[in-house]
Design an enzyme around this catalytic site. Structure first.
Site, PDB file in Angstrom:
ATOM      1  N   CYS A  75       0.861  -1.184   0.000  1.00 30.59           N
ATOM      2  CA  CYS A  75       0.000   0.000   0.000  1.00 30.59           C
ATOM      3  C   CYS A  75       0.895   1.230   0.000  1.00 30.59           C
ATOM      4  O   CYS A  75       1.662   1.439   0.944  1.00 30.59           O
ATOM      5  CB  CYS A  75      -0.918  -0.003   1.219  1.00 30.59           C
ATOM      6  SG  CYS A  75      -1.942   1.481   1.348  1.00 30.59           S
ATOM      7  N   HIS A 166      -3.145  -3.680 -10.803  1.00 31.70           N
ATOM      8  CA  HIS A 166      -3.855  -2.448 -11.156  1.00 31.70           C
ATOM      9  C   HIS A 166      -4.333  -2.517 -12.597  1.00 31.70           C
ATOM     10  O   HIS A 166      -3.612  -2.967 -13.491  1.00 31.70           O
ATOM     11  CB  HIS A 166      -2.939  -1.228 -10.988  1.00 31.70           C
ATOM     12  CG  HIS A 166      -2.569  -0.964  -9.569  1.00 31.70           C
ATOM     13  ND1 HIS A 166      -3.328  -0.192  -8.727  1.00 31.70           N
ATOM     14  CD2 HIS A 166      -1.519  -1.406  -8.827  1.00 31.70           C
ATOM     15  CE1 HIS A 166      -2.755  -0.152  -7.525  1.00 31.70           C
ATOM     16  NE2 HIS A 166      -1.656  -0.893  -7.569  1.00 31.70           N
ATOM     17  N   GLU A 215     -10.412   0.672  -4.838  1.00 25.10           N
ATOM     18  CA  GLU A 215      -9.358  -0.192  -4.304  1.00 25.10           C
ATOM     19  C   GLU A 215      -9.880  -1.586  -3.999  1.00 25.10           C
ATOM     20  O   GLU A 215     -10.956  -1.749  -3.404  1.00 25.10           O
ATOM     21  CB  GLU A 215      -8.762   0.415  -3.030  1.00 25.10           C
ATOM     22  CG  GLU A 215      -7.858   1.608  -3.294  1.00 25.10           C
ATOM     23  CD  GLU A 215      -6.897   1.851  -2.146  1.00 25.10           C
ATOM     24  OE1 GLU A 215      -6.167   0.897  -1.771  1.00 25.10           O
ATOM     25  OE2 GLU A 215      -6.869   2.973  -1.621  1.00 25.10           O
ATOM     26  N   CYS A 224      -4.723   6.474  -3.526  1.00 22.59           N
ATOM     27  CA  CYS A 224      -4.069   5.158  -3.618  1.00 22.59           C
ATOM     28  C   CYS A 224      -2.679   5.390  -4.194  1.00 22.59           C
ATOM     29  O   CYS A 224      -2.547   5.774  -5.357  1.00 22.59           O
ATOM     30  CB  CYS A 224      -4.879   4.212  -4.503  1.00 22.59           C
ATOM     31  SG  CYS A 224      -4.090   2.598  -4.762  1.00 22.59           S
ATOM     32  N   GLY A 227      -1.636   2.913  -6.884  1.00 23.20           N
ATOM     33  CA  GLY A 227      -2.460   3.207  -8.055  1.00 23.20           C
ATOM     34  C   GLY A 227      -1.950   4.413  -8.827  1.00 23.20           C
ATOM     35  O   GLY A 227      -1.958   4.420 -10.062  1.00 23.20           O
TER      36      GLY A 227
END
Length: 279
Positions: A75, A166, A215, A224, A227
């Site tokens: 993350c 992703h 997410e 994110c 991301g």
């Protein structure tokens, strides 16, 4: 059981941070994490992050449970928050401004900058279908501008792994996307065997992108980090943006660079302590 915690957020992507350095096993179960993440009956967060002892030569290990109890590999906003939390834990004994953090996606290196921002070496993006993973293309091919049908509409998608999957698609207006409807359909699409995070990107200019995200395991969030990194890579691969750009998310902006020198991704953004407490 009483648990001390610190609440942090990175651009509104918020986390409960727990000092877990006395054990290599998280002190909470995924079911307990779900309860703590509940915004009405718990503390409220997108996930719970545990600071554990280091593995494989790293200073620390990061584990995270999402608000639905699932465990992501990494993350980006969370690791910036972890860096701030580690600095808090070390206090006056702190003798470094960067940490080697072991994650399920490999070793990441966040650095505390003089201006209070945190810069993270996010490593190399992974581009092959097998690495993401997805069945959109043959395993050893990249997934760039591939058509994908979702909600009776064809979307051109580019897929990138930043240690977690992703799916990026470029749109004219991110504000017009019905994220609460479309997001779950992308996340659970059968071409993504481990589900996927989904980023909707509006190109403002070659060095400025707007992004909204669904997410995996958390739903709509204000930011994110992985991301944003994946979005920049997808923009470069499709010739829509430069290798360094600002990515604007609902919770704020991140600076993302895909270095031409070492091909690694660097993310710089904030990590804000909100409050401490015990439950």
């Amino acid at each position: 059981m009483a648990i001390e915690f610190t609440k942090y957020h990175g651009l509104g992507n918020d986390f409960i941070l727990i000092d877990n350095r006395s054990s290599s096993v998280p002190t909470l179960t995924p079911e307990q994490a779900i309860k703590l993440c509940d915004r009405h009956f718990g503390i409220g967060a997108d996930g719970v992050i545990f600071a554990l002892p280091g593995e494989n030569g790293a200073d620390y290990t990061m584990r995270i449970f999402n608000s639905d109890g699932s465990e992501p590999e990494m993350c980006g906003n969370g690791i910036r928050c972890l860096a701030g939390f580690l600095a808090d834990l070390e206090g006056e004994s702190r003798n470094q401004d960067r940490y080697r953090v072991h994650t399920l996606a490999g070793v990441m290196t966040p650095q505390l900058m003089p201006d209070g921002q945190v810069k993270v070496d996010m490593g190399l993006p992974r581009l092959l279908a097998l690495e993401i993973p997805t069945t959109l293309t043959p395993a050893e091919e990249k997934v760039i501008n591939q058509p994908l049908e979702v909600a009776e509409q064809i979307w051109n998608v580019t897929c990138v792994s930043m240690g977690n999957p992703h799916c990026i698609t470029f749109v004219k207006d991110v504000a017009a996307i019905p994220l609460e409807i479309i997001g779950p359909l992308f996340e659970h699409h059968p071409v993504f065997p481990q589900r996927t995070n989904t980023e909707f990107i509006q190109v403002v200019s070659r060095d400025y992108l707007k992004m909204r995200v669904w997410e995996r395991g958390a739903g709509i969030t204000l930011a994110c980090g992985t991301g944003a990194c994946a979005a920049l890579v997808a923009g470069v691969l499709t010739n829509k943006c430069d290798r360094t750009a600002t990515v604007e998310l609902p919770g704020g902006a991140l600076q993302i660079e895909w270095s031409e020198i070492d091909q690694r991704i660097y993310m710089t953004g904030s990590a804000e302590r909100v409050f401490t407490g015990n439950i």
